[in-house]
Design a protein around this motif. Sequence first.
Motif, PDB file in Angstrom:
ATOM      1  N   VAL A 137     -13.995  50.035  46.747  1.00  0.00           N
ATOM      2  CA  VAL A 137     -15.130  49.535  47.512  1.00  0.00           C
ATOM      3  C   VAL A 137     -15.050  48.016  47.610  1.00  0.00           C
ATOM      4  O   VAL A 137     -14.873  47.323  46.603  1.00  0.00           O
ATOM      5  CB  VAL A 137     -16.465  49.947  46.854  1.00  0.00           C
ATOM      6  N   LEU A 138     -15.173  47.498  48.836  1.00  0.00           N
ATOM      7  CA  LEU A 138     -15.160  46.054  49.054  1.00  0.00           C
ATOM      8  C   LEU A 138     -16.583  45.493  49.089  1.00  0.00           C
ATOM      9  O   LEU A 138     -16.871  44.481  48.476  1.00  0.00           O
ATOM     10  CB  LEU A 138     -14.451  45.731  50.361  1.00  0.00           C
ATOM     11  N   TRP A 139     -17.454  46.178  49.861  1.00  0.00           N
ATOM     12  CA  TRP A 139     -18.837  45.714  49.949  1.00  0.00           C
ATOM     13  C   TRP A 139     -19.744  46.845  50.414  1.00  0.00           C
ATOM     14  O   TRP A 139     -19.302  47.834  50.986  1.00  0.00           O
ATOM     15  CB  TRP A 139     -18.968  44.493  50.856  1.00  0.00           C
ATOM     16  N   LEU A 140     -21.037  46.668  50.115  1.00  0.00           N
ATOM     17  CA  LEU A 140     -22.044  47.651  50.493  1.00  0.00           C
ATOM     18  C   LEU A 140     -23.234  46.918  51.117  1.00  0.00           C
ATOM     19  O   LEU A 140     -23.545  45.780  50.749  1.00  0.00           O
ATOM     20  CB  LEU A 140     -22.556  48.448  49.284  1.00  0.00           C
ATOM     21  N   ARG A 141     -23.897  47.591  52.050  1.00  0.00           N
ATOM     22  CA  ARG A 141     -25.109  47.022  52.657  1.00  0.00           C
ATOM     23  C   ARG A 141     -26.151  48.131  52.773  1.00  0.00           C
ATOM     24  O   ARG A 141     -25.877  49.197  53.317  1.00  0.00           O
ATOM     25  CB  ARG A 141     -24.799  46.435  54.032  1.00  0.00           C
ATOM     26  N   GLY A 142     -27.335  47.870  52.248  1.00  0.00           N
ATOM     27  CA  GLY A 142     -28.394  48.858  52.303  1.00  0.00           C
ATOM     28  C   GLY A 142     -29.666  48.270  52.878  1.00  0.00           C
ATOM     29  O   GLY A 142     -30.061  47.152  52.529  1.00  0.00           O
ATOM     30  N   ILE A 236     -20.972  51.532  53.430  1.00  0.00           N
ATOM     31  CA  ILE A 236     -19.997  51.212  52.401  1.00  0.00           C
ATOM     32  C   ILE A 236     -18.646  51.000  53.074  1.00  0.00           C
ATOM     33  O   ILE A 236     -18.150  51.897  53.774  1.00  0.00           O
ATOM     34  CB  ILE A 236     -19.888  52.331  51.346  1.00  0.00           C
ATOM     35  N   PHE A 237     -18.056  49.828  52.867  1.00  0.00           N
ATOM     36  CA  PHE A 237     -16.753  49.530  53.445  1.00  0.00           C
ATOM     37  C   PHE A 237     -15.730  49.404  52.324  1.00  0.00           C
ATOM     38  O   PHE A 237     -15.945  48.696  51.338  1.00  0.00           O
ATOM     39  CB  PHE A 237     -16.824  48.272  54.309  1.00  0.00           C
ATOM     40  N   LEU A 238     -14.632  50.114  52.502  1.00  0.00           N
ATOM     41  CA  LEU A 238     -13.593  50.194  51.492  1.00  0.00           C
ATOM     42  C   LEU A 238     -12.278  49.658  52.048  1.00  0.00           C
ATOM     43  O   LEU A 238     -12.187  49.324  53.234  1.00  0.00           O
ATOM     44  CB  LEU A 238     -13.420  51.647  51.023  1.00  0.00           C
TER      45      LEU A 238
END
Length: 329
Positions: A137-142, A236-238
Motif C-alpha cells: 500500500v502506498l497511500w489511502l484516502r477516506g 487505496i492505491f498500491l
Amino acid sequence: MYKVGIIGYGVMGKTRNTAITEIKRGKVIAISEPNIGADFEGIPNVSHEEIINHPELDVIIVCTPNFLNKDLTIRALNAGKHVFCEKPPAFTGADIEEIKIAEANSGKILMYGFNHRHHDSVLHMKRLIDSNEYGKVLWLRGRYGKSVTADYFNQWRAKKELAGGGILMDQGIHMLDLFLFLSGDFDIVKAEVSNLYWHMDVEDNAFVILKESATGKVASLHSTMSQWRHLFSLEIFLEKGYMVLNGLITSTMSYGEETLSVAKNRSTAPAATWQDEVITKYVNNNSWRYEMDHFFDAIDKNQPVTIGNSDDALKLMRIIDKVYEQKDF
C-alpha cells in the motif's frame, strides 16, 4: 446456545438481536433500556445492574451512549461475562489500557463492534492486499460525511461529556479503523479539527493525515457533518493497482450502493494504462451476521478475537488521542 443480555435496546441493540437470531447461536433473554416498558416483545427489561449480575447470562452486548461503554465493559468482564461492545470502545487510549487489565483478569472474550471491517467489500479488499498481488500500500484516502438536522443540538452525540467527541468519534472512527485493518499502523498524526458551522463543543469536521515513518505510507481522512449529504468513499492505491470503494449498504441506503472497483496497473512508469478494472456491486449486507459469528467463534474455541479486539481498539484510540491533542477550540 449462549444466553445473551443487551444493555441499550435502541437501533443497534435491536440490530444485534436480529443478527444473533439469524445465526442461531444465542438467545437474548434480557435487555436493559430505559425508554421502553417492562418488557419488549416478551424479553424482560431490567436494570443495567441486573443484566451485569444476571446468573444465567453468558454474554453481555453493550449498545449504549458512548460515555457508558468503558464502565459497562469493565463491570461486565469483572462479572465473568463475555462482552461485545459497540464503538467507540472508550474516550481515550488510557481508558483502553484499563479495560485490557479487566479483560486479562477475567479470562473472557472481549470484542468491539467495528462493523465496517465485516462488509463483504472490505473483506475482499483485505484478502487482495494480504495476497501481495498488488504490492504494498502506498497511500489511502477516506471520506466519510453526513448531514445532520437541527435537533442534533439536543442529542447526546452533540455533548462532549456524553459522546467524547464529534464527527470523528461518530463516523471518522470507522474510517480510521479501516485504515489500520487494511494497511497496518501509523506513527505520525497531523490534524485540523474544527467546529466552523455548528459551533458546538464537539467537532463538525476533522481533517487527518497519517504516516508510517518506516515505509512512507500516508493516509488522509476527511470526516464531516457539514457535507449536506451522506457520503462514504475509501480509496487505496498500491504499487500495482488500486481499489476504490464507494457507498455503503445501510438499512436506509442513504450512502448509496456499495460498489468496489479494482484494477491492476500493468504499465511502466511514467505511463499510466489501467486495464481490466473489475467492478462489483454488493447488494446484501452480511456484516452483522459475520461479526456475531466471529464473536461466538472466539467464545466456542476459547481463542483470541482477530477482527476488532482490544489491541485494535488501543491502536485506534491512541491515534484519536493525537488528533484531539491538535484541536484548537
